[in-house]
Design an enzyme around this catalytic site. Structure first.
Site, PDB file in Angstrom:
ATOM      1  CB  ALA A   1       3.467  14.170   3.522  1.00  0.00           C
TER       2      ALA A   1
ATOM      3  N   GLY B   1      -1.235  16.309   4.794  1.00  0.00           N
ATOM      4  CA  GLY B   1      -0.488  17.542   4.535  1.00  0.00           C
ATOM      5  C   GLY B   1      -1.163  18.454   3.513  1.00  0.00           C
TER       6      GLY B   1
ATOM      7  CD  GLU C   1      -1.121  18.468   8.550  1.00  0.00           C
ATOM      8  OE1 GLU C   1      -0.488  17.768   7.740  1.00  0.00           O
ATOM      9  OE2 GLU C   1      -0.893  18.479   9.772  1.00  0.00           O
TER      10      GLU C   1
ATOM     11  CD  GLU D   1      -2.242  13.271   8.592  1.00  0.00           C
ATOM     12  OE1 GLU D   1      -3.459  13.194   8.852  1.00  0.00           O
ATOM     13  OE2 GLU D   1      -1.738  14.240   8.015  1.00  0.00           O
TER      14      GLU D   1
HETATM   15  N1  CAA Z   1       1.739   9.695  -0.980  1.00  0.00           N
HETATM   16  C1  CAA Z   1       2.279   8.995  -2.002  1.00  0.00           C
HETATM   17  N2  CAA Z   1       1.562   8.508  -3.025  1.00  0.00           N
HETATM   18  C2  CAA Z   1       0.232   8.756  -3.014  1.00  0.00           C
HETATM   19  C3  CAA Z   1      -0.393   9.475  -1.984  1.00  0.00           C
HETATM   20  C4  CAA Z   1       0.421   9.966  -0.932  1.00  0.00           C
HETATM   21  N3  CAA Z   1      -0.058  10.688   0.080  1.00  0.00           N
HETATM   22  N4  CAA Z   1      -1.718   9.533  -2.250  1.00  0.00           N
HETATM   23  C5  CAA Z   1      -1.904   8.877  -3.406  1.00  0.00           C
HETATM   24  N5  CAA Z   1      -0.734   8.401  -3.871  1.00  0.00           N
HETATM   25  C6  CAA Z   1      -0.472   7.640  -5.096  1.00  0.00           C
HETATM   26  C7  CAA Z   1      -0.891   6.170  -4.940  1.00  0.00           C
HETATM   27  O1  CAA Z   1       0.132   5.422  -4.296  1.00  0.00           O
HETATM   28  C8  CAA Z   1      -1.104   5.784  -6.388  1.00  0.00           C
HETATM   29  O2  CAA Z   1       0.159   5.583  -6.971  1.00  0.00           O
HETATM   30  P1  CAA Z   1       0.369   4.282  -7.947  1.00  0.00           P
HETATM   31  O3  CAA Z   1      -0.561   4.545  -9.113  1.00  0.00           O
HETATM   32  O4  CAA Z   1       1.820   4.382  -8.313  1.00  0.00           O
HETATM   33  O5  CAA Z   1      -0.027   3.074  -7.160  1.00  0.00           O
HETATM   34  C9  CAA Z   1      -1.677   7.070  -7.020  1.00  0.00           C
HETATM   35  O6  CAA Z   1      -1.293   8.143  -6.147  1.00  0.00           O
HETATM   36  C10 CAA Z   1      -3.183   7.062  -7.122  1.00  0.00           C
HETATM   37  O7  CAA Z   1      -3.711   6.806  -5.819  1.00  0.00           O
HETATM   38  P2  CAA Z   1      -4.753   5.607  -5.518  1.00  0.00           P
HETATM   39  O8  CAA Z   1      -4.533   4.476  -6.463  1.00  0.00           O
HETATM   40  O9  CAA Z   1      -4.673   5.296  -4.060  1.00  0.00           O
HETATM   41  O10 CAA Z   1      -6.107   6.350  -5.885  1.00  0.00           O
HETATM   42  P3  CAA Z   1      -7.573   6.039  -5.294  1.00  0.00           P
HETATM   43  O11 CAA Z   1      -8.515   6.835  -6.116  1.00  0.00           O
HETATM   44  O12 CAA Z   1      -7.794   4.572  -5.167  1.00  0.00           O
HETATM   45  O13 CAA Z   1      -7.554   6.643  -3.799  1.00  0.00           O
HETATM   46  C11 CAA Z   1      -7.063   8.295  -2.100  1.00  0.00           C
HETATM   47  C12 CAA Z   1      -7.425   8.038  -3.589  1.00  0.00           C
HETATM   48  C13 CAA Z   1      -8.242   7.947  -1.211  1.00  0.00           C
HETATM   49  C14 CAA Z   1      -6.769   9.787  -1.997  1.00  0.00           C
HETATM   50  C15 CAA Z   1      -5.832   7.464  -1.729  1.00  0.00           C
HETATM   51  O14 CAA Z   1      -4.813   7.668  -2.697  1.00  0.00           O
HETATM   52  C16 CAA Z   1      -5.237   7.788  -0.379  1.00  0.00           C
HETATM   53  O15 CAA Z   1      -5.799   7.402   0.632  1.00  0.00           O
HETATM   54  N6  CAA Z   1      -4.094   8.491  -0.366  1.00  0.00           N
HETATM   55  C17 CAA Z   1      -3.335   8.744   0.848  1.00  0.00           C
HETATM   56  C18 CAA Z   1      -3.976   9.812   1.685  1.00  0.00           C
HETATM   57  C19 CAA Z   1      -3.204   9.986   2.951  1.00  0.00           C
HETATM   58  O16 CAA Z   1      -3.093   9.083   3.784  1.00  0.00           O
HETATM   59  N7  CAA Z   1      -2.658  11.189   3.151  1.00  0.00           N
HETATM   60  C20 CAA Z   1      -1.884  11.522   4.314  1.00  0.00           C
HETATM   61  C21 CAA Z   1      -0.414  11.343   4.026  1.00  0.00           C
HETATM   62  S1  CAA Z   1       0.574  11.477   5.477  1.00  0.00           S
HETATM   63  C22 CAA Z   1       0.769  13.120   5.740  1.00  0.00           C
HETATM   64  O17 CAA Z   1       0.292  13.982   5.013  1.00  0.00           O
HETATM   65  C23 CAA Z   1       1.626  13.406   6.928  1.00  0.00           C
HETATM   66  C24 CAA Z   1       1.633  14.753   7.490  1.00  0.00           C
HETATM   67  O18 CAA Z   1       0.678  15.332   7.963  1.00  0.00           O
HETATM   68  C25 CAA Z   1       2.917  15.380   7.631  1.00  0.00           C
END
Ligand code: CAA
Length: 258
Positions: free
Chosen positions: A66, A112, A115, A135
């Site tokens: 998400a 998500g 999921e 998460e």
């Molecule tokens: N939401 C919003 N933005 C996201 C995102 C997310 N879930 N995942 C990545 N991005 C964005 C980053 O903020 C970044 O944006 P900017 O360039 O503007 O800074 C861009 O995508 C590229 O990401 P990274 O620079 O972080 O890329 P990386 O290669 O260094 O890392 C990654 C990749 C390991 C996937 C890392 O992006 C990450 O950990 N992402 C989040 C994963 C996460 O926590 N997902 C769960 C979300 S919560 C959820 O889903 C709730 C639910 O169940 C309802």
């Protein structure tokens, strides 16, 4: 219908829906949630579509979860609605679709994103894919059925470990757990999914519809507890840990949970 964040193409009765936010690793913002739900609904009704493939644009991510930025200001009540509506209008729609849906996982499938893949009927991943429910590192829990569908697919012990460590697993490990059906070399992923879809669509659409319904009905009882997940998910949003976890992600640093 025009879509801002999706690319859609139908060829030989197979419709591919590609989430098109590669710069944000195809993270699901509200607009994208709504568009996927509309695209699925339209294609379930479309006689030209017999099978649907969902994937992500770019070679880095299927869906990285998400959109964390969007729920930064949520309180518990907003989070409750977010989780309940997401489940009702997208994840259950996919799971109960009368037409088969294949998740073509082409990179990160996190939160998500995983999921959503778990709500699909079949999962195929490229060999460089990484999957997880991270998460807890954000101070929240999975809110779109992750605590329900993951143990159904891989068993409680493995699901508990994946969820409370938040660790990512690679495609081979995911296959050995039963989380995905196939691991395929990246360059063969699209052809493989299309040939799988072609095999499926030779069969009776009516029989497939009833098979999906019948299989899903085995698990209805376990799913009556979605409400627990929605409630627990929402409670996390009232915590300092949620504020710290999400800010840390956006500030690109490690969280410091008290
Ligand atoms: N939401 C919003 N933005 C996201 C995102 C997310 N879930 N995942 C990545 N991005 C964005 C980053 O903020 C970044 O944006 P900017 O360039 O503007 O800074 C861009 O995508 C590229 O990401 P990274 O620079 O972080 O890329 P990386 O290669 O260094 O890392 C990654 C990749 C390991 C996937 C890392 O992006 C990450 O950990 N992402 C989040 C994963 C996460 O926590 N997902 C769960 C979300 S919560 C959820 O889903 C709730 C639910 O169940 C309802």
């Amino acid at each position: 219908m025009k879509f801002e964040n999706l690319l859609i193409k139908t060829e030989n009765n197979i419709t591919t829906i590609s989430i098109n936010r590669p710069k944000k690793l195809n993270a699901l913002n509200i607009k994208t949630f709504e568009e996927i739900a509309n695209a699925v609904k339209l294609n379930v009704l479309n006689e030209n579509t017999k099978c649907i493939i969902i994937t992500g644009v770019g070679d880095k991510a299927f869906i990285a979860g998400a959109d964390i930025k969007e729920f930064l200001d949520y309180n518990a009540s907003d989070a409750y609605d977010f989780s309940e509506n997401g489940n009702k209008f997208l994840f259950e729609l996919i799971e109960n679709s009368t037409k088969p849906i294949i998740a073509m996982i082409n990179g990160y499938a996190l939160g998500g994103g995983l999921e959503l893949a778990m709500a699909c009927h079949i999962r195929v991943a490229s060999d460089d894919s990484r999957m997880g429910l991270p998460e807890v590192s954000l101070g929240i829990i999975p809110g779109f059925g992750g605590t329900k569908r993951l143990p159904l697919l891989i068993g409680k012990g493995r699901a508990m470990e994946m969820i409370i460590t938040g660790r990512m697993i690679n495609a081979e490990e995911a296959k050995s757990f039963g989380l995905i059906n196939y691991v395929v070399k990246k360059e063969k992923l699209t052809d493989f999914c299309n040939s799988l879809a072609n095999k499926i669509i030779l069969n009776s659409p009516n029989a497939i519809k009833h098979a999906i319904n019948s299989l899903n009905s085995n698990y209805k009882e376990g799913f009556s507890n979605f409400s627990d997940e929605i409630l627990n998910f929402s409670k996390c949003f009232d915590s300092d840990d949620f504020k710290e976890g999400t800010s840390a992600f956006l500030e690109k640093r490690k969280p410091n949970f008290k």
